[in-house]
Structure formats: C-alpha cells, structure tokens
Design an enzyme around this catalytic site. Structure first.
Site, PDB file in Angstrom:
ATOM      1  N   GLY A 265       0.836  -1.201   0.000  1.00  0.00           N
ATOM      2  CA  GLY A 265       0.000   0.000   0.000  1.00  0.00           C
ATOM      3  C   GLY A 265       0.865   1.242   0.000  1.00  0.00           C
ATOM      4  O   GLY A 265       2.087   1.184   0.131  1.00  0.00           O
ATOM      5  N   LEU A 266       0.213   2.379  -0.124  1.00  0.00           N
ATOM      6  CA  LEU A 266       0.912   3.655  -0.155  1.00  0.00           C
ATOM      7  C   LEU A 266       1.638   3.947   1.150  1.00  0.00           C
ATOM      8  O   LEU A 266       1.303   3.389   2.196  1.00  0.00           O
ATOM      9  CB  LEU A 266      -0.087   4.788  -0.424  1.00  0.00           C
ATOM     10  CG  LEU A 266      -0.789   4.809  -1.783  1.00  0.00           C
ATOM     11  CD1 LEU A 266      -1.907   5.845  -1.764  1.00  0.00           C
ATOM     12  CD2 LEU A 266       0.207   5.107  -2.902  1.00  0.00           C
ATOM     13  N   SER A 267       2.604   4.841   1.086  1.00  0.00           N
ATOM     14  CA  SER A 267       3.231   5.350   2.295  1.00  0.00           C
ATOM     15  C   SER A 267       2.141   6.015   3.137  1.00  0.00           C
ATOM     16  O   SER A 267       1.254   6.689   2.603  1.00  0.00           O
ATOM     17  CB  SER A 267       4.306   6.381   1.927  1.00  0.00           C
ATOM     18  OG  SER A 267       4.905   6.925   3.069  1.00  0.00           O
ATOM     19  N   ALA A 268       2.176   5.788   4.447  1.00  0.00           N
ATOM     20  CA  ALA A 268       1.199   6.336   5.400  1.00  0.00           C
ATOM     21  C   ALA A 268      -0.162   5.652   5.332  1.00  0.00           C
ATOM     22  O   ALA A 268      -1.139   6.156   5.876  1.00  0.00           O
ATOM     23  CB  ALA A 268       1.033   7.847   5.233  1.00  0.00           C
ATOM     24  N   SER A 269      -0.218   4.493   4.674  1.00  0.00           N
ATOM     25  CA  SER A 269      -1.495   3.763   4.610  1.00  0.00           C
ATOM     26  C   SER A 269      -1.752   2.997   5.900  1.00  0.00           C
ATOM     27  O   SER A 269      -2.898   2.630   6.198  1.00  0.00           O
ATOM     28  CB  SER A 269      -1.513   2.799   3.417  1.00  0.00           C
ATOM     29  OG  SER A 269      -0.487   1.823   3.547  1.00  0.00           O
ATOM     30  N   GLY A 270      -0.696   2.722   6.667  1.00  0.00           N
ATOM     31  CA  GLY A 270      -0.851   1.986   7.918  1.00  0.00           C
ATOM     32  C   GLY A 270      -0.277   0.583   7.881  1.00  0.00           C
ATOM     33  O   GLY A 270      -0.524  -0.216   8.787  1.00  0.00           O
ATOM     34  N   LYS A 271       0.501   0.274   6.851  1.00  0.00           N
ATOM     35  CA  LYS A 271       1.070  -1.081   6.698  1.00  0.00           C
ATOM     36  C   LYS A 271       1.891  -1.503   7.908  1.00  0.00           C
ATOM     37  O   LYS A 271       1.676  -2.582   8.473  1.00  0.00           O
ATOM     38  CB  LYS A 271       1.966  -1.147   5.447  1.00  0.00           C
ATOM     39  CG  LYS A 271       1.289  -0.891   4.141  1.00  0.00           C
ATOM     40  CD  LYS A 271       2.272  -0.996   2.976  1.00  0.00           C
ATOM     41  CE  LYS A 271       3.446  -0.060   3.076  1.00  0.00           C
ATOM     42  NZ  LYS A 271       3.086   1.378   3.104  1.00  0.00           N
ATOM     43  N   SER A 272       2.847  -0.676   8.292  1.00  0.00           N
ATOM     44  CA  SER A 272       3.750  -1.036   9.393  1.00  0.00           C
ATOM     45  C   SER A 272       3.006  -1.144  10.718  1.00  0.00           C
ATOM     46  O   SER A 272       3.296  -2.027  11.536  1.00  0.00           O
ATOM     47  CB  SER A 272       4.878  -0.003   9.520  1.00  0.00           C
ATOM     48  OG  SER A 272       5.700  -0.036   8.364  1.00  0.00           O
TER      49      SER A 272
ATOM     50  N   SER B  58       5.890  -1.825  -2.154  1.00  0.00           N
ATOM     51  CA  SER B  58       5.910  -2.749  -3.302  1.00  0.00           C
ATOM     52  C   SER B  58       4.912  -2.316  -4.374  1.00  0.00           C
ATOM     53  O   SER B  58       3.899  -2.961  -4.578  1.00  0.00           O
ATOM     54  CB  SER B  58       5.672  -4.198  -2.854  1.00  0.00           C
ATOM     55  OG  SER B  58       4.606  -4.328  -1.939  1.00  0.00           O
TER      56      SER B  58
END
Length: 199
Positions: free
Chosen positions: A31-38, A105
């Site tokens: 997903g995009l940066s700042a999407s909440g993945k981490s 990715s």
C-alpha cells in the site's frame, strides 16, 4: 553468478511444520506510504506471538538499514528490494514461521514474482488501501509534503506509480477501520483457511 553451487536438501517443510506445530507462510502487506502497513504488521505480529504463534515482521524502512542499505528508490532498485524480501520471506515461511512483510511494493509484476517464488507456500496479499488524499493528510514522516515540493523524486503516489492489487486475498481500508479491526480481518481469514489455530 556462481555456477559451482549445489542445493543441499534437509528436513521437509511438512516435517518442520509437524515438529513446530504450526504452518509457515507469507503475509504480504502492500500500500501507499502512510497507509498503515507497518502499524498493522506490528500489531499482527504481536497478536500472533501472544497466541504462541511464531511470526516475524520484515518492514520496508527497517530492512533498508541492513540487508538493502545499498539500494535507492529507482525502479530498478525497488525491483531488487522486493526480490530480496521475497526470498527472505520465503525462507522464514519455509522454516514454519509466519513472515509478515510491510512494503509499498508498488509494482504488480514484482508482487507477482514474489508470489510465484512461494511455490507450495501460502502467500497472502493484503492491500492496505487508502486514498492518496488521506495518506497526504496523515503524512507522519512529512514525505508527501517533500514530494510535492520536489524534494523527493520517484515518490509513490505522487511522482511514481502505485499499481493496486487486482485480486488480493484481503483488502483493508484503513480510512474506515481501526488497527484492531484490520488485524481481526487478517486473523479471521487465516483461521478460515486453516493456516492458524488460536487458543
């Protein structure tokens, strides 16, 4: 590339899973940066570990401090970044550990290659879906602001493309659900597919 190498077989994955009492597989958050993945990946790892399920999180930023510290953010380097992570996550999964990856990715081809690498190993793609406008509002690292100002080149979603998954196993819309709800969505899927057993 060296040709003077030989693959040495050992325990089978089935034997490892039987001995360790759990299945190994890869959960691939994109997903995009700042999407909440981490954030989701961290909460998911903690939830699994608290349930005595071995899991390990591979995070986009963290991996660039070591394994991939020689790579930049050009398309070629992004491709190599994902190739290496796919190989590492496969090794974790083969050892009967749950590999949780959280990487932008951005390219479908790279994620497809990562999936194809996991021959006979479950690969669960999780699209952490969020509108670019919401990601820009969050912008915890100030990266979107810098990208808009031209200070960061090839920034995904602004000056570089993000190719959203067409058929992910799971889609999490983080502008509509909490972190806890996102983790539950993923865990419910894993239980439904018989990949984990929570007490």
């Amino acid at each position: 590339m060296s040709t003077n190498i030989t693959w040495h077989p050992g325990l089978t994955r089935t034997e490892r899973e039987s001995l360790r009492g759990q299945k190994g597989f890869t959960i691939w958050l994109t997903g995009l940066s700042a999407s909440g993945k981490s954030t989701i990946a961290t909460a998911l790892e903690q939830h699994l570990l608290h349930n005595n399920i071995s899991a390990y999180r591979l995070d986009g930023d963290n991996v660039r401090f070591g394994l991939n510290n020689d790579l930049g953010f050009s398309e070629k380097d992004r491709n190599e970044n994902i190739r290496r992570i796919a190989e590492v996550s496969k090794l974790f999964a083969d050892s009967s550990t749950i590999a949780i990856t959280s990487f932008i990715s951005p390219y479908i081809a790279d994620r497809t290659a990562a999936r194809e690498l996991h021959v006979d190993i479950p690969f669960i793609e999780v699209h952490v879906d969020i509108p670019v406008s919401v990601a820009e509002e969050r912008d915890p690292k100030g990266l979107y602001k810098k990208a808009r100002a031209g200070e960061i080149k090839d920034f995904t979603g602004i000056s570089a493309p993000y190719e959203a998954p067409e058929n992910p196993e799971i889609r999490v819309q983080t502008d509509k659900v909490s972190v806890e709800e996102a983790v539950k969505l993923i865990v419910d899927y894993l239980q439904e597919k018989g990949l984990v057993k929570l007490v």
